[in-house]
Design an enzyme around this catalytic site. Structure first.
Site, PDB file in Angstrom:
ATOM      1  N   CYS A  67       1.078  -0.791  -0.175  1.00 21.46           N
ATOM      2  CA  CYS A  67      -0.150   0.010   0.395  1.00 21.46           C
ATOM      3  C   CYS A  67       0.907   1.291  -0.464  1.00 21.46           C
ATOM      4  O   CYS A  67       0.497   2.290  -0.166  1.00 21.46           O
ATOM      5  CB  CYS A  67      -0.591  -0.340   1.091  1.00 21.46           C
ATOM      6  SG  CYS A  67      -2.306  -1.517   0.823  1.00 21.46           S
ATOM      7  N   HIS A  97      -3.305   7.250   2.330  1.00 24.61           N
ATOM      8  CA  HIS A  97      -3.579   6.271   2.198  1.00 24.61           C
ATOM      9  C   HIS A  97      -4.805   6.311   2.183  1.00 24.61           C
ATOM     10  O   HIS A  97      -5.266   6.073   3.411  1.00 24.61           O
ATOM     11  CB  HIS A  97      -2.179   4.725   2.448  1.00 24.61           C
ATOM     12  CG  HIS A  97      -2.786   4.018   2.120  1.00 24.61           C
ATOM     13  ND1 HIS A  97      -3.543   3.112   1.339  1.00 24.61           N
ATOM     14  CD2 HIS A  97      -2.983   2.827   2.628  1.00 24.61           C
ATOM     15  CE1 HIS A  97      -3.897   2.000   0.657  1.00 24.61           C
ATOM     16  NE2 HIS A  97      -3.502   1.487   2.534  1.00 24.61           N
ATOM     17  N   ASN A 129     -10.550   0.549  -0.275  1.00 25.20           N
ATOM     18  CA  ASN A 129      -8.773   0.937  -0.244  1.00 25.20           C
ATOM     19  C   ASN A 129      -8.097   0.270  -1.572  1.00 25.20           C
ATOM     20  O   ASN A 129      -8.339  -0.828  -1.929  1.00 25.20           O
ATOM     21  CB  ASN A 129      -8.403  -0.459   1.206  1.00 25.20           C
ATOM     22  CG  ASN A 129      -7.012  -0.063   1.201  1.00 25.20           C
ATOM     23  OD1 ASN A 129      -5.493  -0.206   0.585  1.00 25.20           O
ATOM     24  ND2 ASN A 129      -6.312  -0.986   1.864  1.00 25.20           N
TER      25      ASN A 129
HETATM   26  O1  UT7 Z   1      -3.907  -1.135   3.523  1.00 33.25           O
HETATM   27  C1  UT7 Z   1      -3.184  -1.678   4.562  1.00 33.25           C
HETATM   28  C2  UT7 Z   1      -3.329  -1.778   6.134  1.00 33.25           C
HETATM   29  N1  UT7 Z   1      -4.765  -1.893   6.408  1.00 33.25           N
HETATM   30  C3  UT7 Z   1      -5.324  -1.636   7.224  1.00 33.25           C
HETATM   31  O2  UT7 Z   1      -5.173  -0.147   7.530  1.00 33.25           O
HETATM   32  C4  UT7 Z   1      -6.082  -1.839   7.985  1.00 33.25           C
HETATM   33  C5  UT7 Z   1      -6.461  -1.496   8.997  1.00 33.25           C
HETATM   34  N2  UT7 Z   1      -7.697  -2.143  10.231  1.00 33.25           N
HETATM   35  C6  UT7 Z   1      -8.967  -1.692   9.986  1.00 33.25           C
HETATM   36  O3  UT7 Z   1      -9.556  -0.743   9.252  1.00 33.25           O
HETATM   37  C7  UT7 Z   1     -10.033  -2.255  11.160  1.00 33.25           C
HETATM   38  O4  UT7 Z   1      -9.162  -3.039  12.077  1.00 33.25           O
HETATM   39  C8  UT7 Z   1     -10.999  -2.965   9.993  1.00 33.25           C
HETATM   40  C9  UT7 Z   1     -11.390  -2.465   9.384  1.00 33.25           C
HETATM   41  C10 UT7 Z   1     -10.078  -4.514   9.251  1.00 33.25           C
HETATM   42  C11 UT7 Z   1     -11.580  -3.997  10.832  1.00 33.25           C
HETATM   43  O5  UT7 Z   1     -12.733  -2.956  11.642  1.00 33.25           O
HETATM   44  P1  UT7 Z   1     -12.959  -3.556  13.549  1.00 33.25           P
HETATM   45  O6  UT7 Z   1     -13.281  -2.520  14.055  1.00 33.25           O
HETATM   46  O7  UT7 Z   1     -11.190  -3.384  14.223  1.00 33.25           O
HETATM   47  O8  UT7 Z   1     -13.281  -4.894  13.831  1.00 33.25           O
HETATM   48  P2  UT7 Z   1     -12.935  -6.187  14.224  1.00 33.25           P
HETATM   49  O9  UT7 Z   1     -11.429  -6.702  13.207  1.00 33.25           O
HETATM   50  O10 UT7 Z   1     -12.057  -5.646  15.682  1.00 33.25           O
HETATM   51  O11 UT7 Z   1     -14.344  -6.364  14.539  1.00 33.25           O
HETATM   52  C12 UT7 Z   1     -15.277  -6.540  14.968  1.00 33.25           C
HETATM   53  C13 UT7 Z   1     -16.405  -7.277  15.163  1.00 33.25           C
HETATM   54  C14 UT7 Z   1     -15.759  -8.832  15.178  1.00 33.25           C
HETATM   55  O12 UT7 Z   1     -17.391  -9.751  15.995  1.00 33.25           O
HETATM   56  P3  UT7 Z   1     -16.982  -9.936  17.423  1.00 33.25           P
HETATM   57  O13 UT7 Z   1     -15.422 -10.543  17.637  1.00 33.25           O
HETATM   58  O14 UT7 Z   1     -17.144  -8.549  17.837  1.00 33.25           O
HETATM   59  O15 UT7 Z   1     -18.164 -10.543  17.307  1.00 33.25           O
HETATM   60  C15 UT7 Z   1     -15.648  -9.202  13.368  1.00 33.25           C
HETATM   61  O16 UT7 Z   1     -16.355 -10.551  12.889  1.00 33.25           O
HETATM   62  O17 UT7 Z   1     -16.631  -7.066  13.412  1.00 33.25           O
HETATM   63  C16 UT7 Z   1     -17.358  -8.706  12.768  1.00 33.25           C
HETATM   64  N3  UT7 Z   1     -16.470  -8.499  11.519  1.00 33.25           N
HETATM   65  C17 UT7 Z   1     -18.082  -7.756  10.509  1.00 33.25           C
HETATM   66  N4  UT7 Z   1     -18.849  -8.117  11.156  1.00 33.25           N
HETATM   67  C18 UT7 Z   1     -19.539  -7.304   9.572  1.00 33.25           C
HETATM   68  C19 UT7 Z   1     -15.902  -8.087  10.592  1.00 33.25           C
HETATM   69  N5  UT7 Z   1     -15.945  -7.926   9.695  1.00 33.25           N
HETATM   70  C20 UT7 Z   1     -17.324  -7.978   9.310  1.00 33.25           C
HETATM   71  C21 UT7 Z   1     -17.922  -7.758   7.892  1.00 33.25           C
HETATM   72  N6  UT7 Z   1     -19.438  -7.575   8.851  1.00 33.25           N
HETATM   73  N7  UT7 Z   1     -17.426  -7.048   7.306  1.00 33.25           N
END
Ligand code: UT7
Length: 318
Positions: free
Chosen positions: A112, A245, A275
């Site tokens: 990225c 980014h 992204n």
């Molecule tokens: O480009 C390279 C660099 N990349 C980045 O900078 C990305 C960095 N990370 C992020 O942007 C975020 O961490 C994400 C968008 C990937 C995830 O957001 P988050 O707020 O960190 O969510 P999480 O992974 O902690 O998940 C929260 C909950 C989980 O459920 P439980 O365990 O709380 O029951 C996930 O299973 O959301 C659930 N979840 C979803 N729910 C509905 C994860 N993906 C989804 C989804 N739809 N697509």
């Protein structure tokens, strides 16, 4: 000698996938995706469409806008993590398609952060090796390297390409790349990963430790902004636009709070593009120009972090 950005163009594939579309085959919702990331839709390549196809379309426009011809190019660099083939490079394909017969061509993979890494390299080619015109393309097709049953990753990415023509100019011109600064931390090699090769057990799929990357993205990008500004005797008040980014709107919001920078002066194009990996910064630049935000003479700060971890920042008098 100075390096100016002579032109900026981009290309997004025609096929569009909305959050609503995703929620038809995945356990997710528009509300979750939009509130957690700021993404509403993404563009995806069609069958048989590859990274070099997107890059070529952006490149043709950038060459035209720069009012040069392909034979004026000394080099073509494609920043990509998703090149068409293991070899030859996508840059070689584009060089042949353009008929840029004088240009040497190669791909550069910094995921990225590819655009900022390639900017650093091309700026050095101009300042230290006398090159006059360089076509820098950043293009990625991460949709081809994603497990479309994994809701934690597949909702985040889209495909696209951006292209800029970099040109050598005299020192007395009040424009150009002021500085670029690169960083890597290979101890976090596993944080964002897409396998390929003989060790594969999960060919090509992207995996990510989302919340850890989220945390480091804010911390490391904030640090790189502080360092590049202080090394160039500048403060955040000297910056007209930050063009980050586009990985997650919440990362961008947090970064602005941390740096005490007004969000209105940040270019955010993630909503319609998701992204797009290396392509995200030039896509955002083109979006900012076409929407009459970014103008000639503005001072911009680019910042990115991605797989590697690799990150960096650049300051440009546009
Ligand atoms: O480009 C390279 C660099 N990349 C980045 O900078 C990305 C960095 N990370 C992020 O942007 C975020 O961490 C994400 C968008 C990937 C995830 O957001 P988050 O707020 O960190 O969510 P999480 O992974 O902690 O998940 C929260 C909950 C989980 O459920 P439980 O365990 O709380 O029951 C996930 O299973 O959301 C659930 N979840 C979803 N729910 C509905 C994860 N993906 C989804 C989804 N739809 N697509």
């Amino acid at each position: 000698m100075k390096t100016i950005i002579k032109s900026v163009e981009s290309y997004l594939p025609e096929k569009v996938l909305t959050n609503e579309d995703l929620s038809k085959f995945l356990d997710t919702s528009h509300d979750w995706i939009y509130s957690r990331t700021g993404i509403e839709k993404r563009h995806l390549v069609d069958k048989d469409e590859l990274t070099s196809d997107l890059g070529l379309k952006a490149a043709i426009k950038a060459i035209e806008s720069a009012q040069i011809s392909p034979s004026d190019l000394d080099a073509i660099v494609v920043a990509t993590a998703t090149s068409d083939r293991r070899f030859p490079s996508a840059a070689n394909k584009i060089q042949g398609d353009l008929g840029a017969n004088r240009a040497f061509a190669f791909d550069l993979n910094a995921a990225c952060s590819g655009f900022i890494y390639a900017l650093f390299v091309c700026d050095s080619f101009i300042k230290s090796h006398g090159l006059k015109n360089i076509l820098l393309i950043a293009a990625d097709t991460l949709s081809l390297f994603i497990d479309w049953t994994d809701r934690a990753t597949c909702v985040l990415f889209g495909d696209g390409a951006g292209a800029v023509v970099l040109q050598a100019t005299e020192d007395n011109v009040d424009r150009g790349i002021v500085a670029a600064k690169l960083y890597s931390d290979g101890t976090k090699y596993d944080y964002i990963l897409a396998n390929n090769g003989p060790q594969n057990d999960h060919r090509g799929y992207t995996t990510m430790l989302g919340s850890a990357v989220f945390k480091y993205a804010i911390e490391y990008m904030a640090l790189s902004i502080s360092e590049i500004l202080s090394e160039n005797n500048m403060t955040i008040d000297d910056i007209d636009w930050i063009i980050p980014h586009q990985a997650n709107k919440r990362i961008i919001d947090s970064l602005c709070k941390l740096k005490n920078f007004p969000i209105e002066k940040v270019i955010i194009s993630i909503k319609d593009q998701a992204n797009t990996s290396a392509a995200s910064i030039p896509l955002a630049m083109d979006y900012a120009i076409k929407n009459s935000k970014l103008k000639r003479g503005d001072t911009i700060l680019l910042v990115a972090l991605g797989a590697g971890l690799a990150w960096g920042a650049a300051i440009i008098k546009f």
